[in-house]
Scaffold this motif. Structure first.
Motif, PDB file in Angstrom:
ATOM      1  N   ALA A  28     -29.897  -9.765 -15.971  1.00 43.61           N
ATOM      2  CA  ALA A  28     -29.140  -8.861 -16.798  1.00 43.61           C
ATOM      3  C   ALA A  28     -27.889  -9.560 -17.316  1.00 43.61           C
ATOM      4  N   ILE A  29     -27.531 -10.620 -16.667  1.00 42.11           N
ATOM      5  CA  ILE A  29     -26.362 -11.353 -17.092  1.00 42.11           C
ATOM      6  C   ILE A  29     -26.761 -12.501 -18.005  1.00 42.11           C
ATOM      7  N   ALA A  37     -20.737 -10.917 -18.193  1.00 50.17           N
ATOM      8  CA  ALA A  37     -20.320 -11.089 -16.794  1.00 50.17           C
ATOM      9  C   ALA A  37     -19.415 -12.267 -16.720  1.00 50.17           C
ATOM     10  N   ASP A  38     -18.404 -12.112 -15.949  1.00 50.44           N
ATOM     11  CA  ASP A  38     -17.500 -13.217 -15.786  1.00 50.44           C
ATOM     12  C   ASP A  38     -18.067 -14.101 -14.757  1.00 50.44           C
ATOM     13  N   SER A  39     -17.319 -15.116 -14.525  1.00 54.59           N
ATOM     14  CA  SER A  39     -17.825 -16.106 -13.584  1.00 54.59           C
ATOM     15  C   SER A  39     -17.980 -15.551 -12.232  1.00 54.59           C
ATOM     16  N   THR A  40     -17.042 -14.735 -11.934  1.00 57.31           N
ATOM     17  CA  THR A  40     -17.136 -14.116 -10.587  1.00 57.31           C
ATOM     18  C   THR A  40     -18.350 -13.318 -10.489  1.00 57.31           C
ATOM     19  N   ALA A  41     -18.521 -12.577 -11.555  1.00 58.32           N
ATOM     20  CA  ALA A  41     -19.714 -11.718 -11.535  1.00 58.32           C
ATOM     21  C   ALA A  41     -20.948 -12.565 -11.553  1.00 58.32           C
ATOM     22  N   LEU A  46     -25.098 -15.143  -8.780  1.00 57.72           N
ATOM     23  CA  LEU A  46     -25.799 -16.332  -8.319  1.00 57.72           C
ATOM     24  C   LEU A  46     -25.913 -16.339  -6.828  1.00 57.72           C
ATOM     25  N   GLU A  47     -24.845 -16.045  -6.170  1.00 58.23           N
ATOM     26  CA  GLU A  47     -24.858 -16.051  -4.709  1.00 58.23           C
ATOM     27  C   GLU A  47     -25.827 -15.005  -4.174  1.00 58.23           C
TER      28      GLU A  47
END
Length: 764
Positions: A28-29, A37-41, A46-47
């Protein structure tokens, strides 16, 4: 690739969903049109993807599944080693859980099939030990053995790696081979055939057939069926023998050997037959061959032990010996009795024949006894005095009886002997000598009671003599003696009565003293007997003779008879009596019992003689009167009356004249006088007849003077005068005189029948 990997496909569903969600969020990102989505998101996404991917446990799950599957395969007890190894290899080769599961399921399915295959051969021993195998056709047995062998080649631990299809095929072969085993049907058919055969065994009873069929049913193989069938057939044979041993029961029991056997032996035979019948009967007991054989042997032994024939022979011999000792039977009867014993078929017949002989012997004894007293009977009063017909009947009965009891007598049976006995008894009972003698005695005694001349002592003695008589002849003799004695007693009574007046007679009164005493003694002796003293016939006759002699010896009668003779001589000398008057006078003398009676009779005759003299004189006067005027001129009636009296008087004085007594003569004299006085003739006076008249008158006077009685002559003259005087006056004097004379004549005629005599003489 991840989702196609074992790690994903075999991961837990939650891990798969977490991975799918993380990937979806990442997509979805990262998508062109993805979210800002930001990197955090992105980093977070990813995590999350990494963590989710790392969290996928498919590899471990597969490894665990394989290990679990292999462990499970190790636990599958039905698989052989080769199959387990193959199953584990299949698990190892699986790339996912499904492959593991499939390999595991296949192994389990094979294990199940192997279990079924193992189970199909697990009962091989039982099957091969079963009736269905043992009795199966050999081909079926071999097919079963091959199928089992093939199955065992799989189910053995070291067996082949047969898959489910091979196992199933092996299983089906075992089942088919087992199902093809036909031992049960073969055994059932054999049993049915055996039972059908048993039903046809006719000697077995129901219980034995049922037991035999049960033995067949209990047989587990054909050999057992055959053995049971053979046993039943053997038992049927034994039963046939047992049946045959009792089949002649009626014949045996009807035979002399049974009927005449000892009771104990009969009972033993009956018990043996009863026991046999308890087996051979349709509803008999379930006896086996040994029991049947034992029952047969008992029947045979009991039958062999029957001793009737020997008993009958012994009984016949004993009976014949006994008959020989029967002393009353004659020879013919003994022979007939022995023949009856010989013809007997049983002991009862022998006993009956023997008893019949014994009864006949007893009857013969009675018959012998009935004739044993024949001499005594024929000598008895009851026979000797019996009616002739009764004697003949007794003699005939005795003769018939002797014809039987003689040693060589006829073969008479009991009925004939009894009939002969009854005839003897009846004939003997019919002998009526005793009753005849008793009746004769009673009749004789009754007759004695009617003998009026016997005294009581004589009647008692006569009855005693009759009572002591032992025959009719003796009774008759005693009766005749009594009758004769009665007659003699009658004669004695008459003699005594006739002699009672002797004492008043001249014979006794004028007899000497010794003659009188002898007469008195004879009368006394006769009186004693007549008044009750016992005297027999001879004594009575002696008394009669003694009395007669005593009477005859009285010498007074001699003198009296002399007096009678003198008197009769006087009568004979009375010249004026006629013969009849003399006879009467003599009768009176003869009947005289005393001297004065003789004297009176003589005087009476003399007086009659005097009257007869007067009658003669009167007749003489009558003769002279008949020529006188008194007579000649008298009335005819007076003359006739006078003539009749004169005629009667002449008839009396004639020698054969009537027996006129003194009164009769007096009447005649009176009649003559009356008739003479009644004559009424008179002289007719004429001048020329005076002289004649004087003469007649003188004649009348002379007649009157001739009359014996002067007074009567005077009376006559007076009567003449009276008559002469009365006749002219009355005119009936003549009739009166006729009547008087007639009355006198009637009186005389009535007394002596002179009128009838006169009439007879007139008729002449």
């Amino acid at each position: 690739a991840t989702k196609a990997s074992v790690n994903y496909t075999n991961a837990d569903e939650e891990a798969q969903k977490a991975y799918d969600a993380a990937v979806e969020a990442a997509n979805a990102i990262v998508a062109k049109e993805g979210a800002n989505a930001d990197s955090t998101a992105v980093q977070a996404a990813l995590e999350q993807v990494k963590a989710a991917k790392a969290a996928l446990n498919g590899d471990s799950n597969l490894a665990n599944a394989k290990q679990a599957a292999q462990d499970a395969i190790d636990k599958l007890n039905n698989l052989n080693d080769a199959q387990k190894a193959a199953a584990k290899a299949a698990v190892d080769n699986a790339t996912d859980a499904a492959g593991v599961t499939a390999a595991s399921d296949k192994a389990e399915a094979l294990d199940g099939n192997m279990g079924d295959l193992k189970e199909s051969v697990a009962d091989v021993d039982a099957t091969k030990a079963s009736v269905n195998y043992k009795n199966a056709d050999e081909e079926a047995q071999k097919a079963y053995d091959a199928a089992v062998e093939a199955a065992n080649a799989i189910v053995a631990k070291e067996g082949t790696n047969a898959d489910s299809a091979a196992v199933q095929a092996a299983l089906e072969q075992v089942k088919a081979a087992k199902d093809a085993l036909n031992g049960d049907s073969n055994l059932a058919n054999a049993k049915q055939a055996a039972k059908d055969a048993i039903d046809k065994l006719n000697n077995l009873n129901e219980a034995q057939k049922a037991a035999a069929k049960a033995a067949v049913d209990n047989a587990t193989d054909a050999a057992g069926v055959t053995a049971a069938s053979d046993k039943a057939e053997a038992l049927d044979g034994n039963m046939g023998n047992l049946k045959e041993s009792v089949a002649d029961l009626d014949t045996t029991k009807a035979s002399g050997n049974y009927k005449n056997a000892d009771e104990k032996v009969q009972k033993a035979y009956d018990a043996a037959v009863e026991a046999a019948n308890a087996i051979v009967a349709k509803e008999g007991t379930n006896a086996d061959s040994a029991e049947v054989q034992a029952a047969l042997e008992k029947v045979q032994a009991a039958k062999a032990a029957l001793n009737g024939d020997s008993n009958l022979a012994n009984a016949k011999q004993a009976a014949q010996d006994a008959i020989d000792k029967l002393n009353n039977l004659n020879e013919a009867q003994k022979e007939a009795a022995k023949a009856a014993v010989d013809n007997a078929t049983d002991a009862a017949g022998v006993t009956a024949a023997s008893d019949k002989a014994t009864v006949l012997d007893s009857n013969m004894g009675d018959l012998k006894e009935s004739v044993a007293d024949v001499d005594a009977t024929k000598a008895s009063v009851n026979y000797t005095n019996a009616d002739e017909a009764a004697q003949k009947a007794y003699d005939a009965a005795i003769e018939a009886a002797n014809a039987i009891v003689a040693k060589e007598g006829a073969n008479a049976d009991s009925a004939a002997v009894q009939a002969a006995l009854e005839k003897v008894q009846a004939a003997k009972a019919a002998l009526n000598g005793d009753s005849n003698l008793a009746n004769a005695k009673q009749a004789a005694q009754d007759a004695i009671d009617k003998l009026n001349n016997l005294n009581d002592a004589q009647k008692s003695a006569a009855k005693a003599a009759i009572e002591q008589a032992s025959s009719l002849a003796e009774v008759s003799t005693a009766g005749d003696k009594a009758t004769n004695l009665d007659s003699s007693m009658g004669d004695l009574k008459k003699a005594f009565k006739d002699n009672e007046s002797i004492k008043n007679s001249v014979s006794y009164v004028n007899a000497s003293a010794d003659k009188q005493k002898a007469f008195d003694d004879a009368m006394k002796a006769a009186s004693d007997v007549l008044n009750g003293k016992q005297a027999d016939y001879k004594t009575v006759l002696d008394l009669i003779i003694s009395l007669s002699n005593a009477k005859d010896n009285l010498d007074g009668a001699k003198n009296f008879n002399n007096s009678k003779q003198v008197a009769k001589d006087v009568i004979d000398n009375l010249a004026n009596l006629n013969d009849a008057q003399k006879v009467t006078a003599k009768k009176e003398i003869n009947s005289a019992t005393q001297e004065n009676a003789i004297t009176n009779a003589v005087n009476k005759a003399k007086n009659l003689d005097d009257l007869m003299i007067k009658l003669h004189a009167a007749i003489e006067v009558a003769t002279q009167t008949r020529v006188t005027v008194r007579y000649l001129n008298a009335s005819p009636e007076l003359r006739e009356a006078y003539d009749k009296v004169v005629k009667l008087s002449k008839e009396v004085v004639a020698k054969n004249g009537n027996d006129a007594n003194a009164n009769d003569i007096q009447l005649l004299l009176q009649a003559l006088e009356t008739a003479q006085n009644a004559l009424n003739g008179k002289e007719i006076v004429t001048p020329d007849s005076s002289q004649n008249n004087q003469t007649d008158s003188n004649s009348d006077s002379k007649l009157e003077n001739k009359t014996a009685n002067p007074s009567k002559a005077t009376a006559t003259a007076k009567n003449k005068v009276s008559t002469s005087e009365k006749l002219p006056q009355t005119g009936d004097t003549s009739d009166n005189n006729v009547s008087i004379i007639g009355a006198t004549l009637a009186s005389i005629a009535g007394l002596f029948g002179l009128g009838s005599l006169y009439k007879k003489k007139e008729d002449k």
